[in-house]
Design an enzyme around this catalytic site. Structure first.
Site, PDB file in Angstrom:
ATOM      1  N   GLU A   1     -44.528 -87.380 -38.276  1.00 27.27           N
ATOM      2  CA  GLU A   1     -45.719 -87.898 -38.945  1.00 27.27           C
ATOM      3  C   GLU A   1     -46.743 -86.802 -39.209  1.00 27.27           C
ATOM      4  O   GLU A   1     -46.895 -85.872 -38.420  1.00 27.27           O
ATOM      5  CB  GLU A   1     -46.350 -89.031 -38.146  1.00 27.27           C
ATOM      6  CG  GLU A   1     -46.929 -88.638 -36.822  1.00 27.27           C
ATOM      7  CD  GLU A   1     -47.392 -89.854 -36.018  1.00 27.27           C
ATOM      8  OE1 GLU A   1     -48.162 -90.659 -36.559  1.00 27.27           O
ATOM      9  OE2 GLU A   1     -46.982 -89.990 -34.857  1.00 27.27           O
TER      10      GLU A   1
ATOM     11  N   HIS B   1     -50.395 -86.334 -39.187  1.00 25.84           N
ATOM     12  CA  HIS B   1     -51.385 -87.082 -38.411  1.00 25.84           C
ATOM     13  C   HIS B   1     -52.625 -86.209 -38.222  1.00 25.84           C
ATOM     14  O   HIS B   1     -52.510 -85.013 -37.963  1.00 25.84           O
ATOM     15  CB  HIS B   1     -50.739 -87.424 -37.052  1.00 25.84           C
ATOM     16  CG  HIS B   1     -51.511 -88.366 -36.205  1.00 25.84           C
ATOM     17  ND1 HIS B   1     -52.702 -88.030 -35.622  1.00 25.84           N
ATOM     18  CD2 HIS B   1     -51.253 -89.652 -35.823  1.00 25.84           C
ATOM     19  CE1 HIS B   1     -53.149 -89.064 -34.924  1.00 25.84           C
ATOM     20  NE2 HIS B   1     -52.291 -90.068 -35.031  1.00 25.84           N
TER      21      HIS B   1
ATOM     22  N   ASP C   1     -49.571 -90.771 -41.786  1.00 21.17           N
ATOM     23  CA  ASP C   1     -50.453 -91.620 -40.983  1.00 21.17           C
ATOM     24  C   ASP C   1     -51.789 -91.653 -41.728  1.00 21.17           C
ATOM     25  O   ASP C   1     -52.408 -90.606 -41.945  1.00 21.17           O
ATOM     26  CB  ASP C   1     -50.616 -91.022 -39.580  1.00 21.17           C
ATOM     27  CG  ASP C   1     -51.584 -91.820 -38.717  1.00 21.17           C
ATOM     28  OD1 ASP C   1     -51.147 -92.330 -37.671  1.00 21.17           O
ATOM     29  OD2 ASP C   1     -52.773 -91.915 -39.075  1.00 21.17           O
TER      30      ASP C   1
ATOM     31  N   GLU D   1     -50.956-100.078 -38.241  1.00 19.76           N
ATOM     32  CA  GLU D   1     -51.077 -99.414 -36.956  1.00 19.76           C
ATOM     33  C   GLU D   1     -52.545 -99.437 -36.545  1.00 19.76           C
ATOM     34  O   GLU D   1     -53.321 -98.548 -36.883  1.00 19.76           O
ATOM     35  CB  GLU D   1     -50.540 -97.975 -37.025  1.00 19.76           C
ATOM     36  CG  GLU D   1     -50.286 -97.414 -35.636  1.00 19.76           C
ATOM     37  CD  GLU D   1     -49.877 -95.947 -35.648  1.00 19.76           C
ATOM     38  OE1 GLU D   1     -48.793 -95.636 -35.127  1.00 19.76           O
ATOM     39  OE2 GLU D   1     -50.638 -95.112 -36.154  1.00 19.76           O
TER      40      GLU D   1
END
Lengths: 301, 134
Positions: A150, A152, A182, A267
């Site tokens: 990811e 992030h 993300d 999320e």
């Protein structure tokens, strides 16, 4: 024009899970949002990880069937610092990844997100990640799984971490490795809470990313061909469906223009308190679907 | 199911023979959002009613095994699942008196995906908890 697919990550429920929420409850909450996909933490929801019992497997497949949910992504970790005294060798790291690929496949997942060890504050992964992944590309291909680290916060899109992953894809020509985005990287207003605490001025001074790293969503267009999965990170959506931190309109617009038709997997990572995430996830699912519909109807570009 | 907070009410107890207690146990859930191998834990500091017990001397019990800090640091096979509890075993001859105690746990959890200088990450919680039996 393709449509997004909607999922939910059980990570959203981290402060509910195991104390006020069972795996069965999580399936119920996710399915009731209208989502079609479930994302899990491998060493989290899988009891007996890495070797779940046949009874647990029966339960897993029973829940998928009952709630009509599709396994999307399984999160895993490659614990570089195996002990205080030594790091994983390439062979050991590759074996960790292989174990998770096989488990993910057994459970029906199509994506595996390994979290690699990092060497710096801007999260540059350890050099061995390429060796771990390259040794598993044939297996991932055989199992039909895409390995996707990811991107992030605090790592932005225009960064050597992303460049390194893209160079790997170009060099190997693989279809079994891609980028997970993300959406926390697009955060453009400060967080109020971190974990279960109100953020203090001192915390802000030490952890600037709490204020948002404000990546321009237009940059998605530069890397769209490599993006295989989106974790729709968010923290706080109010009762008017206004997200307090993530600018969804330009994010949805950029994903649409990039031709993305994969999963948006909710999320939640806001205030850590039980009973909060369930409705926050519902709000986000409604908000994202509303924006997709409005984009498709030409209400914004 | 587990209690929401790190430090569980149930399981806060004296251990060792009645009348000659060797110490007390603090039951906790994993101080993380996912399970890990035990080597990813670097021990637990415990403070009870102001008395401090260092992570280098406290032991850890899970299922039917007890690990010293040295053993836990090298334990790369046994794991701690998200839905399992473990207990910190603190040596204190005589144990704790029945009643309410202020207890603080600082769990030292290792994250390979955190920057190297902060890879041992402290997670601290405190609460009042009750010892039932002498």
């Amino acid at each position: 024009m393709g449509s997004f697919k909607y999922g939910v990550s059980t990570y959203s429920y981290v402060n509910d899970y195991g104390s006020i929420m069972t795996l069965d409850d999580a399936f119920d909450h996710i399915a009731d949002t209208g989502a079609t996909g479930i994302e899990i933490l491998g060493e989290g929801q899988v009891e007996g990880y890495p070797n779940p019992s046949s009874a647990w497997l029966d339960r897993w497949f029973g829940l998928l069937d009952r709630y009509k949910l599709e396994p999307t992504n399984m999160c895993s970790w490659v614990d570089m610092r195996l002990t205080l005294s030594r790091n994983l060798t390439i062979e050991e790291g590759a074996a960790e990844l292989e174990q998770d690929l096989r488990l993910a496949h057994q459970l029906g997942f199509k994506f595996l997100r390994p979290k690699f060890g990092v060497m710096s504050h801007d999260l540059i992964p350890e050099a061995n990640w390429e060796g771990y992944v390259e040794r598993n590309l044939d297996l991932a291909h055989k199992l039909g799984i895409v390995i996707c680290p990811e991107i992030h916060a605090p790592t932005p899109i225009r960064h050597q971490v992303v460049d390194g992953y893209i160079q790997f894809i170009e060099r190997t020509g693989t279809k079994n490795f891609g980028l997970m985005i993300d959406t926390g990287i697009f955060q453009d207003r400060p967080l109020i809470h971190w974990g279960s605490h109100q953020i203090t001025d001192e915390m802000r001074a030490h952890m600037d990313f709490l204020n948002g790293i404000r990546v321009n969503p237009e940059e998605l267009l530069d890397i769209a061909q490599y993006v295989v999965f989106v974790q729709a990170k968010f923290h706080d959506i109010d009762e008017h469906l206004e997200d307090q931190n993530i600018p969804w309109k330009p994010v949805i617009s950029a994903l649409k223009r990039a031709g993305y038709s994969g999963y948006l997997s909710s999320e939640y990572e806001g205030l850590r308190a039980p009973w909060r995430a369930i409705d926050q996830v519902r709000r986000q699912q409604v908000l994202l679907r509303k924006l997709e519909r409005e984009y498709d109807q030409g209400m914004f570009a | 199911m587990l209690e929401h907070q790190l430090i569980q009410s149930t399981g806060f107890r004296n251990f060792g023979p009645v009348g000659a207690r060797e110490g007390f146990a603090v039951r906790i859930r994993i101080p993380n959002y996912h399970g890990t191998r035990l080597s990813q834990l670097d021990g637990f500091d415990v403070t009870v009613d102001g008395e401090y017990f260092d992570h280098e001397v406290n032991s850890f019990g899970i299922r039917d095994e007890v690990y010293t800090i040295a053993e836990m640091r090298e334990e790369t096979t046994a794991r701690w699942g998200l839905l399992e509890w473990g207990e910190i075993l603190v040596r204190k001859p005589g144990g704790l008196a029945p009643g309410v105690h202020k207890i603080e746990v600082l769990a030292r959890i290792r994250y390979s995906y955190f920057p190297p200088d902060m890879h041992i990450f402290p997670m601290r919680e405190e609460r009042f908890a009750t010892i039932c039996l002498a």
